[in-house]
Design an enzyme around this catalytic site. Structure first.
Site, PDB file in Angstrom:
ATOM      1  N   GLU A 124       0.806  -1.233   0.000  1.00 31.29           N
ATOM      2  CA  GLU A 124       0.000   0.000   0.000  1.00 31.29           C
ATOM      3  C   GLU A 124       0.836   1.278   0.000  1.00 31.29           C
ATOM      4  O   GLU A 124       0.375   2.335   0.459  1.00 31.29           O
ATOM      5  CB  GLU A 124      -1.000   0.003   1.172  1.00 31.29           C
ATOM      6  CG  GLU A 124      -2.072  -1.054   0.998  1.00 31.29           C
ATOM      7  CD  GLU A 124      -3.004  -1.178   2.197  1.00 31.29           C
ATOM      8  OE1 GLU A 124      -2.828  -0.442   3.182  1.00 31.29           O
ATOM      9  OE2 GLU A 124      -3.907  -2.036   2.150  1.00 31.29           O
ATOM     10  N   GLU A 200      -5.585  -7.911  -1.282  1.00 35.45           N
ATOM     11  CA  GLU A 200      -5.995  -7.771   0.123  1.00 35.45           C
ATOM     12  C   GLU A 200      -7.410  -7.252   0.150  1.00 35.45           C
ATOM     13  O   GLU A 200      -7.746  -6.308  -0.553  1.00 35.45           O
ATOM     14  CB  GLU A 200      -5.072  -6.825   0.899  1.00 35.45           C
ATOM     15  CG  GLU A 200      -5.431  -6.752   2.393  1.00 35.45           C
ATOM     16  CD  GLU A 200      -4.534  -5.819   3.191  1.00 35.45           C
ATOM     17  OE1 GLU A 200      -3.308  -5.858   2.986  1.00 35.45           O
ATOM     18  OE2 GLU A 200      -5.068  -5.045   4.010  1.00 35.45           O
TER      19      GLU A 200
END
Length: 609
Positions: A124, A200
């Site tokens: 991320e 995810e």
């Protein structure tokens, strides 16, 4: 409880038993806070390599033991500070970062016989094209051509545009992985022709709405977004529930002291897909939405087997934590499925059924019904709302079951650890949850006897962080509800300049908020002073003075808190007494250091009322 632990692992990984997971994705520990704590790096320092730290090696081995075919993925969230040469950035020296990540993959094989199948870039956070190409080159140079690269574990953009515009990058990246895509992708991602994964997802409280979220996205990530893998953060809620995202796992196992665990609905929702398919099966193109809401997917092994998964989750019973879910309606319906081509000859299909029940709370999960007869190539199901069906040619499905685990109980009110473990199974002590820094078992070869076995904080420079780690190190332990407690510990500073250590009570925050943790912190320093503060950052001072403490000598600190009053003892003598009005009313006990520095801890004890 070893029995509970093995049962939990079976519910997660054992084929045809529970969740029958097909993928295990682990963090490549980077010594920094990554949501609910820190995970140790295999290289704390540049000249250091150790492939037995933390729990991920053990977890991967246990998963492989149960399912040798499970896919293994590694992804860094953070990196040790030396990788950045003092900058909070991993790409200035991409060759160093690449060889660091590849060393983890080599170590997995060399020390644990684990073959890592995929590796990611930086969870991320920014990716760097040069680094990705260099990672591919470094893998190949080390004979790891079979290891595939996922990018970029963030949004679909900008990685997709970079891949479309850069042929060398496109050749390096095997899978486009996006996080929390809300079941949709972007046209450019489809244009790349690459596998698309929700690398995810979920991250939702694991009650029945969480189970409904998981049922909906497992189907609709493919129906709406053509994603052929969906990975749940997280695997199992085995961390203090008052840390961020408490109970956001497929099941709950957050009481190692009692052995209690709960097989939550997402385990059985997973089974609807995983027990009747395998990696390598192909989605049929005839998938989609049902006329009155809900979705269906169909998969085949291209050798005659067929699995159809149907979900009819209503909006309010399947909201995930993110992104927002636009309104839609689902109503009861009768659905007819027609089998054509090579499936036309199927005469009956096995049926597995789950029904959420939000009215009288009597849900049914993963129940085997009578097979459905296929006549003239079709079969019909009456679908209610909030249901999941699997209709399949596969006959091996099973709802695994163990006797009830031990009952739930709170963290013990009287707790001691002298860290005397000659050959520990893990590098870190049980029940301590490191929130900044890494606390490891240590053998003190030079100690005359009383402190040979200790716990040592080993991170000596700020890591390349994922969130805002504290400037201090801290590990929390105990029951978040504790109010009146006595915490004591022997502490040993190894830094003569700037050395400082603490014990604490009523610590109110961890995870990404650890910098703003409050509580009652009793510090001693190598310059001969002490202070008492109501915050981890050490700004709000309640008391301070001379302590006579020095580095390289053991001191015993005891902190006693009752109601609005507290006192601290140094080596058995009261050093200070103080009113502590403006502090949290409850929280964990903790130990730690005043900066990233080596320090040791021994004979930790806590007594709570």
């Amino acid at each position: 409880s070893f029995r509970s632990r093995n049962q939990i692992l079976d519910y997660l990984f054992k084929p045809n038993f529970g969740a029958s997971l097909q993928i295990l994705k682990v963090e490549i520990g980077g010594d920094a806070q990554t949501t609910d704590g820190t995970e140790p790096s295999h290289m704390h320092y540049e000249n250091d390599e150790n492939y037995f730290r933390g729990y991920e090696w053990w977890l991967m081995r246990e998963a492989k033991k149960r399912n040798p075919n499970i896919t293994l993925i590694g992804l860094p969230w953070a990196f040790p500070g030396w990788i950045g040469r003092g900058k909070n950035w991993p790409y200035d020296y991409p060759d160093i970062t690449a060889s660091y990540v590849v060393s983890w993959i080599i170590g997995a094989k060399q020390y644990h016989n684990l073959e890592i199948d995929y590796v990611g870039i930086w969870n991320e956070r920014s990716f760097n094209s040069k680094y990705i190409k260099l990672l591919r080159y470094t893998l190949d140079k080390n004979g790891l051509e079979r290891v595939k690269i996922i990018a970029s574990d963030n949004l679909w953009e900008p990685i997709t545009l970079f891949v479309l515009q850069d042929r060398e990058l496109s050749e390096a990246v095997d899978v486009l992985g996006a996080h929390y895509p809300g079941t949709t992708t972007v046209p450019e991602a489809l244009k790349t022709g690459k596998q698309l994964w929700s690398s995810e997802d979920y991250s939702t409280f694991n009650d029945d709405v969480g189970g409904g979220c998981w049922a909906r996205i497992l189907n609709q990530n493919y129906v709406n977004g053509q994603m052929t893998a969906t990975i749940s953060w997280n695997l199992v809620a085995s961390y203090y529930q008052d840390l961020p995202f408490g109970r956001d796992g497929l099941m709950t196992a957050q009481e190692p002291w009692s052995g209690n665990y709960v097989v939550e609905s997402p385990i059985w929702i997973t089974a609807h897909t995983t027990q009747f398919t395998q990696p390598g099966w192909k989605y049929l193109q005839t998938v989609g939405h049902l006329a009155h809401g809900g979705s269906y997917v169909a998969l085949t092994n291209q050798r005659g087997n067929l699995t159809i998964v149907i979900e009819t989750m209503t909006h309010d019973h399947s909201v995930c934590i993110r992104p927002p879910l636009l309104p839609y309606t689902v109503t009861a319906q009768r659905a007819t499925f027609c089998l054509k081509g090579s499936f036309a000859s199927i005469s009956e299909l096995q049926v597995w059924h789950s029904k959420f029940d939000f009215k009288v709370k009597k849900p049914v999960y993963f129940q085997k019904l009578s097979p459905v007869k296929v006549s003239n190539g079709s079969f019909t199901l009456d679908l209610d709302v909030d249901e999941v069906y699997t209709v399949t040619t596969i006959t091996t499905g099973l709802k695994g079951n163990y006797p009830e685990p031990p009952p739930s109980s709170p963290f013990p009110k009287i707790y001691k650890d002298d860290f005397k473990v000659q050959h520990p199974d893990f590098s870190e002590a049980p029940d301590f949850a490191d929130q900044t820094g890494v606390f490891e078992y240590f053998i003190n070869e030079t100690d005359p006897g009383p402190h040979v076995y200790t716990l040592r904080q080993v991170v000596t420079q700020r890591p390349i962080t994922w969130v805002a780690d504290a400037d201090q190190t801290i590990s929390v332990i105990g029951d978040y509800k504790w109010q009146n407690v006595t915490v004591s510990c022997d502490l040993y500073m190894e830094e003569e300049n700037g050395g400082g250590v603490f014990v604490a009570a009523r610590v109110d925050k961890g995870g990404g908020s650890v910098r703003s943790a409050r509580g009652i912190f009793f510090w001693v320093f190598a310059d001969g002073t002490y202070k008492v503060t109501s915050d981890l950052s050490g700004q709000s001072v309640l008391a301070e003075g001379q302590s006579g403490t020095r580095a390289n000598i053991w001191n015993t600190l005891t902190l006693s808190v009752k109601g609005d009053n507290a006192f601290g003892e140094l080596n058995g003598h009261v050093l200070w007494k103080n009113a502590v009005g403006l502090v949290p009313k409850n929280g964990w006990a903790a130990i730690g250091t005043s900066s990233f520095q080596l320090a040791q801890f021994d004979n930790f004890a806590v007594q709570a009322e």
